[in-house]
Design an enzyme around this catalytic site. Structure first.
Site, PDB file in Angstrom:
ATOM      1  N   CYS A  79       0.775  -1.243   0.000  1.00  0.00           N
ATOM      2  CA  CYS A  79       0.000   0.000   0.000  1.00  0.00           C
ATOM      3  C   CYS A  79       0.811   1.300   0.000  1.00  0.00           C
ATOM      4  O   CYS A  79       0.681   2.117  -0.896  1.00  0.00           O
ATOM      5  CB  CYS A  79      -0.932   0.005   1.207  1.00  0.00           C
ATOM      6  SG  CYS A  79      -2.006  -1.428   1.346  1.00  0.00           S
ATOM      7  N   HIS A 138      -1.862   6.915   4.725  1.00  0.00           N
ATOM      8  CA  HIS A 138      -0.753   5.950   4.805  1.00  0.00           C
ATOM      9  C   HIS A 138       0.571   6.524   4.302  1.00  0.00           C
ATOM     10  O   HIS A 138       1.428   5.796   3.816  1.00  0.00           O
ATOM     11  CB  HIS A 138      -1.100   4.678   4.018  1.00  0.00           C
ATOM     12  CG  HIS A 138      -0.452   3.451   4.589  1.00  0.00           C
ATOM     13  ND1 HIS A 138      -0.415   2.232   3.939  1.00  0.00           N
ATOM     14  CD2 HIS A 138       0.192   3.239   5.780  1.00  0.00           C
ATOM     15  CE1 HIS A 138       0.199   1.340   4.682  1.00  0.00           C
ATOM     16  NE2 HIS A 138       0.580   1.924   5.806  1.00  0.00           N
TER      17      HIS A 138
END
Length: 417
Positions: A79, A138
């Site tokens: 990710c 993130h």
């Protein structure tokens, strides 16, 4: 005399307006840009990809009205590095962002997208766009590294790599749902909330050019869905697969709500839309399939890095076209800048390329002669129809997957600044 002065004033104003028009296009001539990212969605889960067991009519409509790339890639099989490449248009290894940070509670205070790399939001904001982000970030949790400090005027979402869909679970390292930089309580199913916030952003900014980054955490673990969504799949007996199906269906609904708002606001032909996943599906954990590709998330096999990749811009790119040429998520950054008529040269060379000439038929050949991947000991290169892969070493028993959110190794990189 007064009449001559008036004429000269009008002439001067006209020249000034003309000069401004040459420097930058009128705001009304620039498209809105909507970047939708699914999380851990495998290559083989959408109807437009040929798989019909989970209906995804709204996402499929983007392909029906645009171009679907069958060889669309991300720059990493997990990710955070993919998002670093996506935001910058550059291979993330160039600035040391090769791995996930590990569990959010254990992430280094230095973890984040380095300050000397410019994001697409920063570039578009400088060009006069309203910029908003909804969803999973993130790319840093500490001051100076959060979305509103990296080019986004507005933010609603969470800063870490994973989050419950129902309720909150406080973490030491600040992973609550946030509006801007303030923690908020969100009672709604999180995918529904992200759709709601995206619709509201479009409604607030429909009269000006905007960039909206809609980064769902669906269909990433934990597998959680409301009873109403699960009821859509009564014939799916496997509980894991039923919940996954419900989660994907909820995300498709949320995408549909945003598309409906664009349509109702008469912005269909004024909005460039990208849809991708951030990596392949982690099939054993969530059941997300990568059919017919080999491999899963965390691997440089095709199933880890080859993802659904769709572009729609009604009236500007072909509708219903399937394109087999290899492209990569790094291309979204320069393509969006070109659509927005941002002509200033980036301070650092972008690895992505502007896809618009290839989509519109004014450029021949392929966007990329070669594409590269490196993820620790894993490596891959694709040149034309050939691909060379150096796979990961055989994992020890119990190894959860290299670089995933809840596994090791943690990110090793120079400090963010």
């Amino acid at each position: 005399m007064i009449a001559r002065i008036a004429v000269l004033c009008v002439f001067a104003v006209s020249l000034a307006n003309l000069s401004r028009g040459q420097d930058a296009p009128k705001a009304t001539s620039r498209p809105n840009i909507l970047l939708i990212v699914a999380d851990d969605l495998g290559y083989g889960e959408l109807g437009c990809q040929g798989h019909k067991d989970i209906p995804t009519p709204h996402i499929d409509s983007i392909a029906k009205n645009g171009v679907r790339f069958t060889s669309g890639y991300v720059s990493c099989p997990v990710c955070s590095p993919t998002r670093a490449g996506l935001m910058t248009g550059r291979y993330q290894q160039r600035f040391g962002h090769e791995f996930n940070p590990g569990p959010i509670d254990d992430a280094s205070d230095l973890f984040g997208l380095v300050r000397d790399e410019k994001t697409i939001a920063e570039r578009l904001k400088t060009a006069g766009y309203a910029t908003g982000m909804v969803g999973k970030w993130h790319l840093g949790t500490k001051e100076g590294l959060r979305p509103t400090e990296r080019g986004f005027d507005e933010y609603f979402g969470f800063l870490g790599g994973a989050h419950p869909y129902l309720g909150e679970r406080r973490r030491r390292n600040n992973n609550m749902v946030m509006r801007g930089t303030k923690e908020v309580s969100e009672p709604a199913y999180l995918t529904d909330a992200f759709g709601r916030e995206a619709v509201a952003f479009v409604d607030r900014h429909k009269s000006q050019p905007f960039f909206l980054y809609l980064a769902f955490n669906a269909v990433h673990a934990p597998l959680q869905a409301t009873a109403d969504y699960r009821k859509r799949f009564p014939n799916v007996k496997d509980e894991k697969r039923q919940t996954f199906s419900a989660m994907l269906s909820a995300m498709d609904d949320a995408v549909g709500n945003v598309l409906a708002k664009l349509h109702d606001s008469r912005l269909d032909e004024k909005t460039l839309i990208f849809f991708i996943s951030d990596n392949g599906g982690p099939t054993p954990q969530t059941s997300s399939r990568n059919d017919p590709l080999r491999g899963t998330k965390t691997t440089t096999w095709e199933g880890g890095i080859r993802i659904p990749f769709i572009i729609q811009w009604k009236g500007h790119v072909p509708a219903g076209k399937v394109d087999e040429r290899p492209v990569i998520a790094l291309d979204i950054h320069p393509t969006a800048l070109a659509a927005a008529s941002v002509t200033a040269a980036p301070e650092k060379k972008l690895d992505g390329v502007n896809l618009l000439p290839f989509l519109q038929g004014t450029a021949n050949g392929v966007p990329h002669e070669v594409l590269f991947w490196r993820f620790g000991p894993q490596m891959a290169v694709r040149m034309g129809d050939w691909k060379l892969t150096k796979a990961a070493p055989r994992a020890p028993a119990g190894w959860a997957g290299q670089g995933d959110e809840e596994s090791r190794p943690r990110m090793r990189r120079r400090p963010a600044r």
